[in-house]
Design an enzyme around this catalytic site. Structure first.
Site, short mmCIF file in Angstrom:
data_model
loop_
_atom_site.label_atom_id
_atom_site.label_comp_id
_atom_site.label_asym_id
_atom_site.label_seq_id
_atom_site.Cartn_x
_atom_site.Cartn_y
_atom_site.Cartn_z
N ASP A 97 -11.64 -3.51 -13.08
CA ASP A 97 -11.63 -4.29 -11.82
C ASP A 97 -10.94 -4.14 -11.66
O ASP A 97 -9.64 -5.25 -10.93
CB ASP A 97 -11.25 -5.77 -12.31
CG ASP A 97 -10.64 -6.55 -13.92
OD1 ASP A 97 -9.73 -5.02 -14.20
OD2 ASP A 97 -11.02 -7.72 -14.58
N ASP A 134 -7.80 0.73 -13.01
CA ASP A 134 -9.37 1.77 -13.27
C ASP A 134 -9.91 2.52 -12.18
O ASP A 134 -10.98 3.39 -12.23
CB ASP A 134 -9.96 0.66 -13.40
CG ASP A 134 -9.75 -0.27 -15.08
OD1 ASP A 134 -9.61 0.27 -15.56
OD2 ASP A 134 -9.92 -1.82 -14.72
N ASP A 165 -14.09 -1.95 -19.85
CA ASP A 165 -13.23 -2.68 -19.91
C ASP A 165 -13.29 -4.16 -20.85
O ASP A 165 -14.16 -4.67 -21.17
CB ASP A 165 -12.27 -3.48 -18.43
CG ASP A 165 -11.27 -4.09 -18.45
OD1 ASP A 165 -10.18 -3.94 -19.82
OD2 ASP A 165 -10.89 -4.59 -17.67
#
Length: 713
Positions: free
Chosen positions: A452, A456, A149
């Site tokens: 996070d 996800d 990410d």
């Protein structure tokens, strides 16, 4: 407050009413549009596959176990049959064959694997990586693709509003962090009253359409700073509102209480709130991605105004900013549901937030490439923002394939033939993250996914290694992950990969050592009688050798440190056998050397009329202990003192088998004189030298001495 749920006709809808405790009860209504699997969280939960697939190590060890069992059984039956043909007693050969089977199979392998994994997990914890599943330690060493990410992983995650654009004025905001200290600057000077008015109007709407809070610094702690409770982006909007003299959160809650909300999600990409303004007046506040807000279906502004806003949003995104569009409108009714109010609004402007890359982000990605790991950026941000950040940290390549940025819309439309050819994805949703991970796995890559957020979770669960941020990550992400980073630093993943490679190298090193010794014992039993040694070893002697070599020494090999070049070689192919890549050649060569040295010692002792069986016993054990020391990647390291100590302990126990009287009848050994002991101990240097030679005999570029490999680039 007590809650009451009243059913209404729609199967997924209910009215929730809350009775306040004030003297004048305030009735609040909430519309539940979907429940369970039909809700947004339910859809994400449905993507979370609870099944855990075996790790690469588990698959490799299972395959090895099947082959080893078949080969060992065949050889032991052969030894048993040859003994009977030579006229040896049935009972003696049965016990000998069983002892050989025990010796040939490295039964201490589970202990070695468990110790290596546990030590790896302990070292990772010391480097801020908490392992939630022990087998994941080794899998990290196999990682060939790192999907990451952006926000909070490659960037600081501490956002600050730096640029505000409105159709009337453009301003820069000074100040850093979440402290409400700073001012609006227009053309480098403080904004005047008429210039401040549109800025205040825009930032007031962002403060209303906001779920974060700011915690002031503690005056009693000089080094304390303002911190965010909630989303960092929304906290940065609150700090920006304070810099432009907007009313505070308490005043806004009192004068414009929230009466409705359509929260942000990855599909709508915008958030809308409704606020009472007095009487029947309702203020509609909206913020979101420019492409979701700058839409004629949402805004009443003329096409040229929307086009100008889109150009400005693209310009800001290309500079690496995260851009939000802000709009508002007034109504005389309370729409139900809230999403019906997302039309007929007026554009207030754009907000550009900066989230600088972490200082070590570029070096971390460079380390990944040096280790043969392919980094892939998957973010929900604007493509221009993703491109700017990826360029800054050196993620985008120079060629046309690796230099392009693909959006979630391109993936959904099927415009990307090969997802593994792309290095930067923008505006992705949870399903597309899952598709990207699956595409790499289908290609044969071992994937690690960092994240996070709740979105996800599915990709973290589906990846071979899910890595969650511990400091700012959600509980969903942590529960779905195999590894949790307590410092939220991507460099910790690289450190964890190094530990994983160390674990795998140690397991392979033990297998080469243990199986070479077992093979040597079988060869001694097969070849010895052909050379005039009727029964080379007794059953007790075989088991004693196996106990000292596979037990003490073998387990100590699981604690060996990582070789110097562990992170400068490519990851091993996922389909490579655990004793592939040159390991089986080493194994056979070491077995041949140990066999030849041991039989040579036994024949020499027989020619000198010494206790040749005891000499052969000590020679075989000495040669294997020499191999254990020779296979070390760092010969004189102090990081693992247990290995030389275990070799010393094994040598003392070997001497005890010969010179402790009560052990002689049990193991059928005889004490040796200087000549016999010297002949046997001469095999130790032979085993040591052979091990040092075979470390570079195959794949000389492999610093671990366990077989090089080539992985995905």
């Amino acid at each position: 407050s007590p809650l009451t749920i009243r059913k209404i006709p729609s199967p997924h809808t209910a009215i929730i009413t809350a009775q306040g405790e004030r003297r004048n009860p305030l009735l609040k209504h909430g519309l539940v549009a979907a429940t369970g699997a039909a809700s947004a969280l339910g859809r994400i939960a449905a993507l979370l596959d609870e099944r855990r697939e075996p790790t690469p190590l588990q698959r490799r060890l299972a395959a090895l176990g099947r082959v080893l069992a078949a080969v060992t059984l065949a050889l032991c039956v052969l030894v048993f049959a040859l003994g009977l043909v030579r006229g040896l007693p049935l009972g003696t050969m049965a016990v000998t064959a069983i002892s050989l089977a025990v010796a040939a199979v490295p039964e201490s392998l589970p202990a070695v694997v468990t110790l290596a994994l546990a030590l790896g997990a302990r070292r990772m914890a010391a480097r801020h990586a908490l392992v939630r599943r022990l087998p994941a330690v080794e899998t990290l060493g196999s990682v060939s693709v790192l999907a990451t990410d952006k926000t909070g992983t490659l960037t600081e995650g501490r956002m600050v509003v730096q640029h505000v654009w409105t159709p009337r004025v453009t301003a820069e905001l000074s100040g850093v962090g979440y402290e409400p200290d700073g001012e609006a600057l227009v053309a480098g000077r403080p904004a005047e009253a008429d210039e401040l008015e549109p800025l205040t109007e825009l930032l007031t709407v962002t403060a209303l359409c906001n779920d974060a809070t700011l915690r002031p610094a503690d005056d009693r702690r000089p080094d304390d700073r303002w911190t965010a409770l909630g989303d960092p982006m929304e906290a940065a909007l609150l700090a920006a509102a304070a810099k432009t003299r907007c009313p505070g959160p308490a005043e806004l809650a009192a004068t414009r209480p929230r009466i409705g909300e359509a929260p942000f999600d990855s599909l709508r990409r915008r958030m809308t709130t409704l606020h009472r303004t007095g009487g029947d007046g309702v203020l509609v506040c909206m913020k979101g991605a420019p492409e979701a807000v700058l839409d004629p279906a949402v805004l009443l502004d003329p096409p040229d105004a929307l086009a100008a806003a889109r150009r400005e949003a693209a310009r800001l995104a290309a500079r690496g900013y995260r851009v939000l569009a802000v709009a508002s409108g007034a109504r005389n009714d309370i729409p139900s549901p809230v999403t019906t109010a997302e039309s007929g609004l007026a554009l207030l402007g754009l907000v550009a937030l900066s989230d600088p890359p972490k200082p070590h982000a570029a070096a971390t990605l460079a380390s990944c490439r040096a280790a043969g790991i392919t980094p892939v950026l998957i973010t929900g941000d604007h493509p221009a923002t993703a491109r700017a950040v990826a360029s800054h940290i050196g993620l985008l390549g120079d060629d046309e394939t690796e230099g392009r940025v693909v959006t979630g819309a391109d993936v959904a439309a099927g415009r990307v033939a090969d997802l593994t050819s792309v290095r930067v994805f923008a505006r992705t949703d949870p399903q597309q993250k899952l598709d990207i991970v699956e595409a790499w796995r289908a290609r044969g890559a071992v994937t690690a996914m960092t994240g996070d957020g709740v979105n996800d979770g599915p990709a973290l669960r589906r990846a071979d290694i899910g890595v969650a941020m511990g400091a700012r990550g959600t509980e969903v992400a942590r529960q779905a992950a195999d590894l949790v980073l307590t410092d939220d630093e991507p460099s910790t993943v690289v450190a964890a990969v190094e530990e994983g490679r160390r674990v795998y190298d140690n397991i392979r090193r033990f297998l080469v050592y243990g199986m070479a010794g077992g093979a040597a014992e079988i060869l001694v039993m097969l070849i010895g009688p052909l050379l005039g040694l009727p029964l080379p070893l007794r059953a007790g002697q075989i088991l004693w050798i196996n106990l000292l070599t596979h037990g003490l020494t073998g387990v100590a090999m699981g604690a060996e440190p990582a070789p110097p070049g562990a992170m400068h070689r490519p990851p091993r192919p996922p389909d490579q056998h655990i004793i592939g890549g040159g390991a089986w050649q080493r194994l056979l060569l070491l077995a041949a050397v140990v066999t030849a040295a041991s039989l040579g010692a036994g024949l020499a002792a027989q020619a000198l009329d010494l206790a040749w069986q005891s000499v052969l016993f000590l020679a075989l054990l000495s040669a294997q202990l020499g191999v254990a020391l020779g296979l070390r990647s760092r010969l004189l390291t102090k990081e693992n003192p247990f290995l030389p100590l275990s070799v010393l302990a094994s040598a003392l126990l070997a001497a005890a088998a010969l010179y402790v009287p009560f052990l002689n009848p049990i193991l059928e050994t005889e004490p040796l004189g200087w000549a016999g002991a010297g002949i046997a101990l001469a095999c130790a240097p032979a085993g040591f030298v052979a091990a040092r030679v075979v470390r570079t005999a195959f794949h000389p570029g492999d610093p671990a001495g366990t077989g090089g490999s080539s992985g995905l680039r």
